[in-house]
Design a protein around this motif. Structure first.
Motif, PDB file in Angstrom:
ATOM      1  N   LYS A 197       0.634  -1.306  -0.187  1.00 26.38           N
ATOM      2  CA  LYS A 197      -0.035  -0.005  -0.242  1.00 26.38           C
ATOM      3  C   LYS A 197       0.800   1.285   0.025  1.00 26.38           C
ATOM      4  N   ILE A 198       0.159   2.369  -0.736  1.00 24.95           N
ATOM      5  CA  ILE A 198       0.874   3.450  -0.678  1.00 24.95           C
ATOM      6  C   ILE A 198      -0.056   4.525  -0.142  1.00 24.95           C
ATOM      7  N   HIS A 199      -0.003   5.194   0.802  1.00 26.81           N
ATOM      8  CA  HIS A 199      -1.145   6.190   1.356  1.00 26.81           C
ATOM      9  C   HIS A 199      -0.617   7.619   0.958  1.00 26.81           C
ATOM     10  N   LEU A 200      -1.290   8.539   0.243  1.00 26.70           N
ATOM     11  CA  LEU A 200      -0.950   9.905  -0.088  1.00 26.70           C
ATOM     12  C   LEU A 200      -1.743  10.982   0.857  1.00 26.70           C
ATOM     13  N   SER A 201      -1.193  11.672   1.581  1.00 27.13           N
ATOM     14  CA  SER A 201      -2.250  12.579   2.383  1.00 27.13           C
ATOM     15  C   SER A 201      -1.818  13.938   2.065  1.00 27.13           C
ATOM     16  N   THR A 202      -2.531  14.703   1.373  1.00 27.50           N
ATOM     17  CA  THR A 202      -2.256  16.138   0.830  1.00 27.50           C
ATOM     18  C   THR A 202      -2.960  17.129   1.441  1.00 27.50           C
ATOM     19  N   HIS A 203      -2.352  18.161   1.548  1.00 29.08           N
ATOM     20  CA  HIS A 203      -2.897  19.539   2.251  1.00 29.08           C
ATOM     21  C   HIS A 203      -2.729  20.808   1.471  1.00 29.08           C
ATOM     22  N   ALA A 204      -3.857  21.300   0.876  1.00 24.10           N
ATOM     23  CA  ALA A 204      -3.217  22.240  -0.267  1.00 24.10           C
ATOM     24  C   ALA A 204      -3.938  23.811   0.203  1.00 24.10           C
ATOM     25  N   THR A 205      -3.374  24.857  -0.334  1.00 24.29           N
ATOM     26  CA  THR A 205      -4.104  26.121  -0.170  1.00 24.29           C
ATOM     27  C   THR A 205      -4.120  26.544  -1.385  1.00 24.29           C
ATOM     28  N   ILE A 206      -5.254  26.827  -1.919  1.00 32.55           N
ATOM     29  CA  ILE A 206      -5.734  27.256  -3.113  1.00 32.55           C
ATOM     30  C   ILE A 206      -6.604  28.351  -3.306  1.00 32.55           C
ATOM     31  N   PRO A 207      -6.283  29.550  -3.795  1.00 35.59           N
ATOM     32  CA  PRO A 207      -7.346  30.716  -3.717  1.00 35.59           C
ATOM     33  C   PRO A 207      -8.451  30.414  -4.422  1.00 35.59           C
ATOM     34  N   GLY A 208      -9.832  30.541  -4.115  1.00 41.27           N
ATOM     35  CA  GLY A 208     -10.919  30.553  -4.906  1.00 41.27           C
ATOM     36  C   GLY A 208     -11.380  29.394  -5.442  1.00 41.27           C
ATOM     37  N   ILE A 209     -10.803  28.142  -4.980  1.00 49.02           N
ATOM     38  CA  ILE A 209     -11.483  26.970  -5.588  1.00 49.02           C
ATOM     39  C   ILE A 209     -12.580  26.111  -4.905  1.00 49.02           C
ATOM     40  N   GLU A 210     -13.290  25.507  -5.537  1.00 48.52           N
ATOM     41  CA  GLU A 210     -14.419  24.868  -4.942  1.00 48.52           C
ATOM     42  C   GLU A 210     -13.919  23.454  -4.418  1.00 48.52           C
ATOM     43  N   LYS A 211     -14.364  22.953  -3.110  1.00 53.63           N
ATOM     44  CA  LYS A 211     -14.040  21.472  -2.798  1.00 53.63           C
ATOM     45  C   LYS A 211     -14.178  20.330  -3.775  1.00 53.63           C
ATOM     46  N   SER A 212     -15.237  20.486  -4.306  1.00 55.82           N
ATOM     47  CA  SER A 212     -15.487  19.347  -5.499  1.00 55.82           C
ATOM     48  C   SER A 212     -14.628  19.585  -6.607  1.00 55.82           C
ATOM     49  N   THR A 213     -14.310  20.684  -7.114  1.00 63.99           N
ATOM     50  CA  THR A 213     -13.338  20.836  -8.073  1.00 63.99           C
ATOM     51  C   THR A 213     -11.957  20.368  -7.729  1.00 63.99           C
ATOM     52  N   PHE A 214     -11.692  20.722  -6.452  1.00 65.01           N
ATOM     53  CA  PHE A 214     -10.264  20.338  -5.865  1.00 65.01           C
ATOM     54  C   PHE A 214     -10.069  18.712  -5.640  1.00 65.01           C
ATOM     55  N   ASP A 215     -11.243  18.072  -5.157  1.00 66.08           N
ATOM     56  CA  ASP A 215     -11.244  16.647  -4.924  1.00 66.08           C
ATOM     57  C   ASP A 215     -11.303  15.912  -6.334  1.00 66.08           C
ATOM     58  N   GLU A 216     -11.744  16.487  -7.386  1.00 67.94           N
ATOM     59  CA  GLU A 216     -11.574  15.833  -8.609  1.00 67.94           C
ATOM     60  C   GLU A 216     -10.327  15.901  -9.260  1.00 67.94           C
ATOM     61  N   LEU A 217      -9.622  17.214  -9.222  1.00 67.18           N
ATOM     62  CA  LEU A 217      -8.468  17.352  -9.793  1.00 67.18           C
ATOM     63  C   LEU A 217      -7.351  16.520  -8.875  1.00 67.18           C
ATOM     64  N   ALA A 218      -7.552  16.368  -7.465  1.00 68.14           N
ATOM     65  CA  ALA A 218      -6.620  15.536  -6.602  1.00 68.14           C
ATOM     66  C   ALA A 218      -6.705  14.080  -7.253  1.00 68.14           C
ATOM     67  N   LYS A 219      -8.087  13.650  -7.512  1.00 67.90           N
ATOM     68  CA  LYS A 219      -8.040  12.300  -7.669  1.00 67.90           C
ATOM     69  C   LYS A 219      -7.246  12.026  -9.202  1.00 67.90           C
ATOM     70  N   LYS A 220      -7.384  13.128 -10.145  1.00 66.58           N
ATOM     71  CA  LYS A 220      -6.883  12.901 -11.425  1.00 66.58           C
ATOM     72  C   LYS A 220      -5.353  12.921 -11.300  1.00 66.58           C
ATOM     73  N   ALA A 221      -4.909  13.884 -10.162  1.00 61.28           N
ATOM     74  CA  ALA A 221      -3.471  13.623 -10.085  1.00 61.28           C
ATOM     75  C   ALA A 221      -2.859  12.455  -9.461  1.00 61.28           C
ATOM     76  N   LYS A 222      -3.701  11.854  -8.479  1.00 59.87           N
ATOM     77  CA  LYS A 222      -3.305  10.434  -7.803  1.00 59.87           C
ATOM     78  C   LYS A 222      -3.300   9.541  -9.141  1.00 59.87           C
ATOM     79  N   ASP A 223      -4.390   9.348  -9.761  1.00 60.03           N
ATOM     80  CA  ASP A 223      -4.412   8.259 -10.930  1.00 60.03           C
ATOM     81  C   ASP A 223      -3.457   8.280 -11.970  1.00 60.03           C
ATOM     82  N   GLY A 224      -3.095   9.847 -12.278  1.00 62.07           N
ATOM     83  CA  GLY A 224      -2.458   9.986 -13.506  1.00 62.07           C
ATOM     84  C   GLY A 224      -0.801  10.351 -13.615  1.00 62.07           C
ATOM     85  N   CYS A 225      -0.467  10.601 -12.229  1.00 64.20           N
ATOM     86  CA  CYS A 225       1.182  10.960 -12.024  1.00 64.20           C
ATOM     87  C   CYS A 225       1.659   9.651 -12.632  1.00 64.20           C
TER      88      CYS A 225
END
Lengths: 141, 141
Positions: free
Chosen positions: B95-123
């Motif tokens: 297993k590998i567990h990623l725990s990320t904390h981000a500060t991003i001006p003006g983003i909605e949580k749902s957009t952030f979650d979607e992009l975080a998942k994309k980064a997890k799957d695609g990096c």
């Protein structure tokens, strides 16, 4: 057993910059950036850390298998080269090539090659990186 | 693009010692041993380097996703935890567990979650390590 590392990034992809630290502090705020990863900038990048993990794992596994075969190595030295290619799916690690040179008193070349192939196939990092093609040149000194 | 690193080992598994060096010299004859890998000795080990590569890659990929979505981040900090268990195949990274904390001006949580998942799957490192289960907790602050 858990092992940890962390990364911190500030800013966008191309002009931003980051640092990487490991639990042991062997990496302690080591610099990385778009420039150090995809160009020839100074600093580390994930691919050379993959190369280090794989070289370290294979080398330890090979030394262990040689000892178990009754031939403790004087030295086992391995270079790992990770190839990152631009594919339609994005930057992709397609190949990892291991080049090994070992000094092992009293072993014959056939046994050496057999033990090397076993270490390449079975070391934990080789099994983890199964998405890449892994190749090996092993030279008995 | 090629990235390389090397390892050297002297002796058997339990009493022998090794050293790791990367192309950038971020690791430069860095000691490692059975003790630093499978016990709690001071020094590096391949698993924390995998954690470092993965934390570094995911964090950069998330910055890239956010930048493309016109929400360049102020800060992203990610910890990767690699779990190694002894299975029938020997020591195995399960297993590998990623725990990320981000500060991003003006983003909605749902957009952030979607992009975080994309980064997890695609990096690139996630795609390379796909024999392990990769999980993510993403926190927007």
């Amino acid at each position: 057993m858990d092992r940890k590392a962390s990364a911190l990034w500030n800013g966008d992809l191309k002009t931003g910059k980051g640092t990487i630290s490991t639990q042991s502090k062997t990496l302690n705020n080591a610099q990385y950036s778009f420039h150090s990863r995809f160009e020839e900038g100074t600093g580390t990048n994930p691919e050379e850390l993959i190369a280090a993990a794989h070289a370290g794992c294979f080398t330890m596994a090979f030394a262990n298998e040689l000892s178990k075969a009754g031939h403790t190595a004087t030295s086992v030295a391995t270079d790992a080269t990770v190839t990152l290619e631009m594919l339609p799916t994005g930057p992709t690690v397609t190949k990892i090539h291991l080049v090994n040179k070992s000094e092992v008193p009293g072993i014959d070349k056939a046994k050496f090659d057999e033990v090397a192939a076993g270490a390449k196939a079975n070391c934990p990092i080789s099994r983890l990186l199964a998405a890449a093609e892994i190749t090996l040149d092993a030279t008995l000194l | 693009m090629e990235r390389s690193a090397s390892a050297i080992w002297h002796g058997d598994l339990k009493k022998g010692t090794g050293a790791l060096t990367t192309q950038s010299h971020v690791l430069n004859d860095t000691p490692y041993s059975f003790h630093t890998r499978f016990e709690d000795g001071a020094g590096s080990n391949p698993e924390e380097l995998i954690a470092a590569a993965h934390a570094g890659c995911f964090t950069m990929a998330l910055s890239s996703q956010l930048t493309s979505a016109e929400h360049p981040p102020s800060t992203i900090e990610t910890t990767a935890t690699v779990t190694m268990e002894t299975t029938d195949d020997g020591p195995t990274i399960t297993k590998i567990h990623l725990s990320t904390h981000a500060t991003i001006p003006g983003i909605e949580k749902s957009t952030f979650d979607e992009l975080a998942k994309k980064a997890k799957d695609g990096c690139p490192v996630s795609r390379l390590l796909k024999s392990a289960e990769i999980t993510l907790d993403a926190t927007l602050t």
